[in-house]
Design a protein around this motif. Structure first.
Motif, PDB file in Angstrom:
ATOM      1  N   LEU A 151       0.837  -1.194   0.000  1.00 37.48           N
ATOM      2  CA  LEU A 151       0.000   0.000   0.000  1.00 37.48           C
ATOM      3  C   LEU A 151       0.876   1.250   0.000  1.00 37.48           C
ATOM      4  O   LEU A 151       1.694   1.453   0.910  1.00 37.48           O
ATOM      5  N   PHE A 152       0.720   2.079  -1.018  1.00 41.44           N
ATOM      6  CA  PHE A 152       1.484   3.310  -1.155  1.00 41.44           C
ATOM      7  C   PHE A 152       0.556   4.401  -1.677  1.00 41.44           C
ATOM      8  O   PHE A 152      -0.526   4.123  -2.212  1.00 41.44           O
ATOM      9  N   ARG A 153       0.969   5.655  -1.517  1.00 39.55           N
ATOM     10  CA  ARG A 153       0.177   6.760  -2.063  1.00 39.55           C
ATOM     11  C   ARG A 153       0.140   6.699  -3.583  1.00 39.55           C
ATOM     12  O   ARG A 153      -0.868   7.060  -4.194  1.00 39.55           O
ATOM     13  N   ARG A 154       1.253   6.232  -4.172  1.00 38.79           N
ATOM     14  CA  ARG A 154       1.299   6.082  -5.628  1.00 38.79           C
ATOM     15  C   ARG A 154       2.043   4.804  -5.981  1.00 38.79           C
ATOM     16  O   ARG A 154       2.933   4.364  -5.255  1.00 38.79           O
ATOM     17  N   LEU A 155       1.676   4.241  -7.122  1.00 40.84           N
ATOM     18  CA  LEU A 155       2.388   3.106  -7.689  1.00 40.84           C
ATOM     19  C   LEU A 155       2.784   3.466  -9.116  1.00 40.84           C
ATOM     20  O   LEU A 155       2.019   4.107  -9.835  1.00 40.84           O
ATOM     21  N   TRP A 156       3.986   3.069  -9.488  1.00 35.30           N
ATOM     22  CA  TRP A 156       4.453   3.251 -10.862  1.00 35.30           C
ATOM     23  C   TRP A 156       4.246   1.928 -11.584  1.00 35.30           C
ATOM     24  O   TRP A 156       4.579   0.856 -11.073  1.00 35.30           O
ATOM     25  N   LEU A 157       3.694   2.014 -12.804  1.00 28.29           N
ATOM     26  CA  LEU A 157       3.304   0.803 -13.530  1.00 28.29           C
ATOM     27  C   LEU A 157       3.759   0.896 -14.977  1.00 28.29           C
ATOM     28  O   LEU A 157       3.531   1.897 -15.643  1.00 28.29           O
ATOM     29  N   ALA A 158       4.422  -0.136 -15.435  1.00 25.70           N
ATOM     30  CA  ALA A 158       4.746  -0.286 -16.860  1.00 25.70           C
ATOM     31  C   ALA A 158       3.982  -1.497 -17.368  1.00 25.70           C
ATOM     32  O   ALA A 158       4.043  -2.575 -16.768  1.00 25.70           O
ATOM     33  N   VAL A 159       3.256  -1.325 -18.470  1.00 28.84           N
ATOM     34  CA  VAL A 159       2.397  -2.402 -18.954  1.00 28.84           C
ATOM     35  C   VAL A 159       2.419  -2.445 -20.476  1.00 28.84           C
ATOM     36  O   VAL A 159       2.362  -1.415 -21.141  1.00 28.84           O
ATOM     37  N   VAL A 160       2.544  -3.661 -20.996  1.00 25.87           N
ATOM     38  CA  VAL A 160       2.437  -3.894 -22.443  1.00 25.87           C
ATOM     39  C   VAL A 160       1.059  -4.518 -22.700  1.00 25.87           C
ATOM     40  O   VAL A 160       0.577  -5.311 -21.905  1.00 25.87           O
ATOM     41  N   THR A 161       0.434  -4.128 -23.802  1.00 25.87           N
ATOM     42  CA  THR A 161      -0.933  -4.565 -24.143  1.00 25.87           C
ATOM     43  C   THR A 161      -1.903  -4.274 -22.998  1.00 25.87           C
ATOM     44  O   THR A 161      -2.492  -5.180 -22.419  1.00 25.87           O
ATOM     45  N   PRO A 162      -2.061  -2.986 -22.642  1.00 24.98           N
ATOM     46  CA  PRO A 162      -2.970  -2.648 -21.545  1.00 24.98           C
ATOM     47  C   PRO A 162      -4.421  -2.999 -21.847  1.00 24.98           C
ATOM     48  O   PRO A 162      -5.229  -3.088 -20.932  1.00 24.98           O
ATOM     49  N   GLN A 163      -4.746  -3.193 -23.131  1.00 23.20           N
ATOM     50  CA  GLN A 163      -6.120  -3.558 -23.467  1.00 23.20           C
ATOM     51  C   GLN A 163      -6.505  -4.932 -22.923  1.00 23.20           C
ATOM     52  O   GLN A 163      -7.686  -5.280 -22.871  1.00 23.20           O
ATOM     53  N   ASN A 164      -5.507  -5.713 -22.506  1.00 24.17           N
ATOM     54  CA  ASN A 164      -5.794  -7.029 -21.934  1.00 24.17           C
ATOM     55  C   ASN A 164      -6.038  -6.973 -20.428  1.00 24.17           C
ATOM     56  O   ASN A 164      -6.372  -7.990 -19.828  1.00 24.17           O
ATOM     57  N   ILE A 165      -5.854  -5.806 -19.834  1.00 26.35           N
ATOM     58  CA  ILE A 165      -5.885  -5.677 -18.375  1.00 26.35           C
ATOM     59  C   ILE A 165      -7.104  -4.861 -17.929  1.00 26.35           C
ATOM     60  O   ILE A 165      -7.438  -3.834 -18.520  1.00 26.35           O
ATOM     61  N   VAL A 166      -7.759  -5.325 -16.854  1.00 30.52           N
ATOM     62  CA  VAL A 166      -8.772  -4.538 -16.150  1.00 30.52           C
ATOM     63  C   VAL A 166      -8.170  -4.134 -14.806  1.00 30.52           C
ATOM     64  O   VAL A 166      -7.725  -4.988 -14.038  1.00 30.52           O
ATOM     65  N   ALA A 167      -8.132  -2.824 -14.552  1.00 32.89           N
ATOM     66  CA  ALA A 167      -7.532  -2.296 -13.324  1.00 32.89           C
ATOM     67  C   ALA A 167      -8.630  -1.786 -12.393  1.00 32.89           C
ATOM     68  O   ALA A 167      -9.509  -1.041 -12.801  1.00 32.89           O
ATOM     69  N   THR A 168      -8.546  -2.177 -11.137  1.00 35.87           N
ATOM     70  CA  THR A 168      -9.460  -1.688 -10.101  1.00 35.87           C
ATOM     71  C   THR A 168      -8.635  -0.983  -9.040  1.00 35.87           C
ATOM     72  O   THR A 168      -7.696  -1.563  -8.490  1.00 35.87           O
ATOM     73  N   VAL A 169      -8.962   0.289  -8.780  1.00 33.74           N
ATOM     74  CA  VAL A 169      -8.257   1.072  -7.776  1.00 33.74           C
ATOM     75  C   VAL A 169      -9.256   1.459  -6.691  1.00 33.74           C
ATOM     76  O   VAL A 169     -10.253   2.119  -6.957  1.00 33.74           O
TER      77      VAL A 169
END
Length: 250
Positions: A200-218
């Protein structure tokens, strides 16, 4: 439609948690958590308990609790829930005897007398304090209380699910130079959770290839991942409010 029990069990095993730990976290007995994973809902006292336990258990695993409640409703609830009638309080309580009423009155009189004495003491203290000038570091003759204001910091609880295919990911704390939390390929159907300590952090840095394959829940809300060129890793910043492109390195 998805399998409620298997989904809960896989999320728990993926995070290497046992039922004892989750019993402490959710305050739900481990035998009920096991019943949810086995979809033995008749072990629980009533459908209302099933829904509450499902929501709390799924949330504790970083999943979307309401989705599990909706799935349970659609598959197992066919009509109105039957709520057992309970006798009213006045039906359960035995009639009070005259002696009991006398004791009650005596207690009320005693409480009233204590309140009057307390009010007189406060009034006397206030009256006496007006005769003395306020001391340094005090307000109106009363000791100054140190007021500490803590800002409520929202932490980013991130859950990534590969829904449409595989996707390569790299996750770091705070920025591209932060501590690496994960690197690898998330296979289709797998889920990656950063919703509990120590992630758990105030921010996370993310590198992602083919983001269309990912569903993100924040923090329980689905957030849009900005697109990227095919084969190129998109660098993103995840906060409690949104997912945005990371600024280019200076």
């Amino acid at each position: 439609m998805f399998e409620i029990g298997n989904s809960l069990r896989e999320a728990r095993l993926r995070q290497q948690l046992d039922l004892g730990e989750l019993e402490q976290t959710t305050k739900i007995r481990s035998k009920y958590l096991k019943a949810l994973e086995d979809e033995k809902f008749d072990v629980l006292p009533a459908p209302t308990y099933v829904k509450g336990f499902l929501r709390n258990y799924a949330d504790a695993l970083g999943l979307e609790g309401q989705l599990y409640v909706d799935e349970y409703n659609s598959r197992f609830i066919t009509g109105e829930e039957e709520v057992p009638l309970r006798p009213r309080d006045y039906q359960r309580r035995p009639p009070h005897s005259p002696g009991h009423r006398f004791e009650t009155r005596a207690i009320l009189v005693a409480v009233g007398a204590i309140a009057i004495v307390f009010a007189l003491v406060i009034a006397a203290w206030k009256f006496g304090s007006t005769k003395n000038p306020p001391l340094a570091g005090t307000t109106a003759g009363r000791p100054a209380l140190a007021v500490h204001r803590h800002r409520h910091v929202l932490l980013a609880r991130l859950v990534l699910t590969a829904t449409n295919g595989n996707s390569w990911l790299q996750v770091r704390a705070g920025s591209a130079a932060g501590k690496q939390l994960y690197i690898g390929t998330l296979q289709r159907g797998q889920q990656l959770s950063f919703a509990k300590k120590p992630f758990l952090f105030r921010r996370l840095w993310l590198a992602v290839v083919t983001p269309q394959n990912i569903v993100a829940t924040v923090n329980g809300r689905i957030r849009l991942i900005p697109g990227a060129d095919k084969g190129k890793a998109e660098q993103l910043l995840v906060s409690a409010q949104a997912i945005s492109r990371a600024p280019p390195p200076a």
